[in-house]
Design a protein around this motif. Structure first.
Motif, PDB file in Angstrom:
ATOM      1  N   SER A  50       2.568  33.783 -25.427  1.00  0.00           N
ATOM      2  CA  SER A  50       3.150  35.117 -25.306  1.00  0.00           C
ATOM      3  C   SER A  50       4.649  35.036 -25.025  1.00  0.00           C
ATOM      4  CB  SER A  50       2.451  35.887 -24.190  1.00  0.00           C
ATOM      5  OG  SER A  50       3.093  37.108 -23.952  1.00  0.00           O
ATOM      6  N   THR A  51       5.045  34.113 -24.165  1.00  0.00           N
ATOM      7  CA  THR A  51       6.466  33.932 -23.868  1.00  0.00           C
ATOM      8  C   THR A  51       7.222  33.483 -25.107  1.00  0.00           C
ATOM      9  OG1 THR A  51       5.964  33.377 -21.575  1.00  0.00           O
ATOM     10  CG2 THR A  51       8.093  32.663 -22.417  1.00  0.00           C
ATOM     11  N   LEU A  53       6.351  33.900 -28.258  1.00  0.00           N
ATOM     12  CA  LEU A  53       6.354  34.982 -29.240  1.00  0.00           C
ATOM     13  C   LEU A  53       7.377  36.054 -28.879  1.00  0.00           C
ATOM     14  CD1 LEU A  53       4.821  35.634 -31.825  1.00  0.00           C
ATOM     15  CD2 LEU A  53       3.249  36.984 -30.464  1.00  0.00           C
ATOM     16  N   SER A  54       7.470  36.410 -27.605  1.00  0.00           N
ATOM     17  CA  SER A  54       8.449  37.398 -27.163  1.00  0.00           C
ATOM     18  C   SER A  54       9.871  36.914 -27.406  1.00  0.00           C
ATOM     19  CB  SER A  54       8.275  37.707 -25.677  1.00  0.00           C
ATOM     20  OG  SER A  54       7.024  38.284 -25.446  1.00  0.00           O
ATOM     21  N   ILE A  57      10.343  36.952 -31.697  1.00  0.00           N
ATOM     22  CA  ILE A  57      10.254  38.182 -32.480  1.00  0.00           C
ATOM     23  C   ILE A  57      11.626  38.754 -32.845  1.00  0.00           C
ATOM     24  CG2 ILE A  57       9.589  40.626 -32.319  1.00  0.00           C
ATOM     25  CD1 ILE A  57       6.904  39.687 -31.244  1.00  0.00           C
ATOM     26  N   THR A 130       9.447  31.014 -17.937  1.00  0.00           N
ATOM     27  CA  THR A 130      10.116  32.261 -18.272  1.00  0.00           C
ATOM     28  C   THR A 130      11.229  31.977 -19.266  1.00  0.00           C
ATOM     29  OG1 THR A 130       9.660  33.110 -16.063  1.00  0.00           O
ATOM     30  CG2 THR A 130      11.352  34.238 -17.342  1.00  0.00           C
ATOM     31  N   ASP A 132      13.564  34.353 -21.569  1.00  0.00           N
ATOM     32  CA  ASP A 132      13.932  35.707 -21.969  1.00  0.00           C
ATOM     33  C   ASP A 132      14.430  35.706 -23.410  1.00  0.00           C
ATOM     34  OD1 ASP A 132      13.366  36.765 -19.451  1.00  0.00           O
ATOM     35  OD2 ASP A 132      15.336  36.162 -18.693  1.00  0.00           O
ATOM     36  N   PRO A 133      14.120  36.760 -24.168  1.00  0.00           N
ATOM     37  CA  PRO A 133      14.648  36.867 -25.525  1.00  0.00           C
ATOM     38  C   PRO A 133      16.181  36.917 -25.496  1.00  0.00           C
ATOM     39  CG  PRO A 133      12.936  38.498 -25.149  1.00  0.00           C
ATOM     40  CD  PRO A 133      13.229  37.868 -23.834  1.00  0.00           C
ATOM     41  N   GLY A 136      17.196  42.210 -27.490  1.00  0.00           N
ATOM     42  CA  GLY A 136      16.029  43.051 -27.701  1.00  0.00           C
ATOM     43  C   GLY A 136      15.757  43.320 -29.174  1.00  0.00           C
ATOM     44  N   VAL A 137      14.645  43.944 -29.434  1.00  0.00           N
ATOM     45  CA  VAL A 137      14.225  44.224 -30.804  1.00  0.00           C
ATOM     46  C   VAL A 137      15.173  45.220 -31.466  1.00  0.00           C
ATOM     47  CG1 VAL A 137      12.383  45.249 -32.194  1.00  0.00           C
ATOM     48  CG2 VAL A 137      11.822  43.648 -30.378  1.00  0.00           C
TER      49      VAL A 137
END
Length: 160
Positions: A50-51, A53-54, A57, A130, A132-133, A136-137
Motif C-alpha cells: 500500500s505504501t 502503491l501510494s 500512483i 513510511t 510519502d508521495p 499529490g494526484v
C-alpha cells in the motif's frame, strides 16, 4: 492464473483472505502464536504494498498522461479542454450518484460496529515503512497536462 483478468484475481484474493481469517476461528487456532504471526506477515505485506502503491500512483499518472498528451501533437490543445471537461464532469456526476445511492441503500445493509469488535480484530504489521508521495494526484494531473501540452507544441521530440 495469468489468463484470469485482474478483477477476477482481486476477487479470488479477497475470498482467500476472508477464508484465511476465518480458519483461525474454525480450527480454534486464532490465538496461537503461529497463526497470529502468519496474519501479521500478511498485514506487513499489505502495508508495504500500500505504501509503495501510494508513492507510485502520482508518478504513473504523470508519465502516462504526459506522454499521451505529447503524442497527440497539435491536437492536444483542442482536446485538452474537452478531456478536462469530460474527466471532471463525469467524476462529479458519478460522485454525486454514488453519494445519493449509498445514502439511500447502505443504511439498511450495514450494521454499526462497536469499538470492541474493531480493536479485537486488528492485526498490526510486523514493521512499516513510511514513504510519502513526491506530490499529490491533482498535482500530478496538472503537471502532466502542462508538460504534455508543452511537449506537443515543441518542435522535435527530445523531451518525449
Amino acid at each position: 492464473m495469468k489468463q484470469l483478468g485482474l478483477l477476477i484475481r482481486l476477487i479470488i484474493g479477497i475470498i482467500a483472505g476472508i477464508l484465511i481469517g476465518m480458519c483461525g476461528h474454525w480450527f480454534g487456532i486464532a490465538d496461537t502464536a503461529f497463526f497470529v504471526t502468519i496474519i501479521r506477515l500478511l498485514a506487513t505485506f499489505t502495508s508495504l504494498f500500500s505504501t509503495f502503491l501510494s508513492f507510485m500512483i502520482p508518478l504513473i499518472i504523470l508519465s502516462f498522461i504526459t506522454v499521451g498528451m505529447a503524442e497527440l501533437g497539435k491536437k492536444a490543445n483542442r482536446l485538452f479542454g474537452l478531456t478536462l471537461l469530460l474527466a471532471y464532469g463525469t467524476t462529479v456526476i458519478s460522485g454525486l450518484l454514488t453519494f445519493f445511492i449509498g445514502k439511500a441503500v447502505l443504511p439498511g445493509l450495514i450494521q454499526p460496529i462497536t469499538g470492541d469488535v474493531l480493536e479485537s480484530n486488528a492485526f498490526e504489521p510486523l514493521f512499516s515503512i513510511t514513504v510519502d508521495p513526491i506530490f499529490g494526484v491533482m498535482t500530478a494531473l496538472v503537471l502532466a497536462f502542462v508538460l504534455g501540452i508543452g511537449m506537443a507544441n515543441l518542435k522535435g521530440d527530445s523531451l518525449l
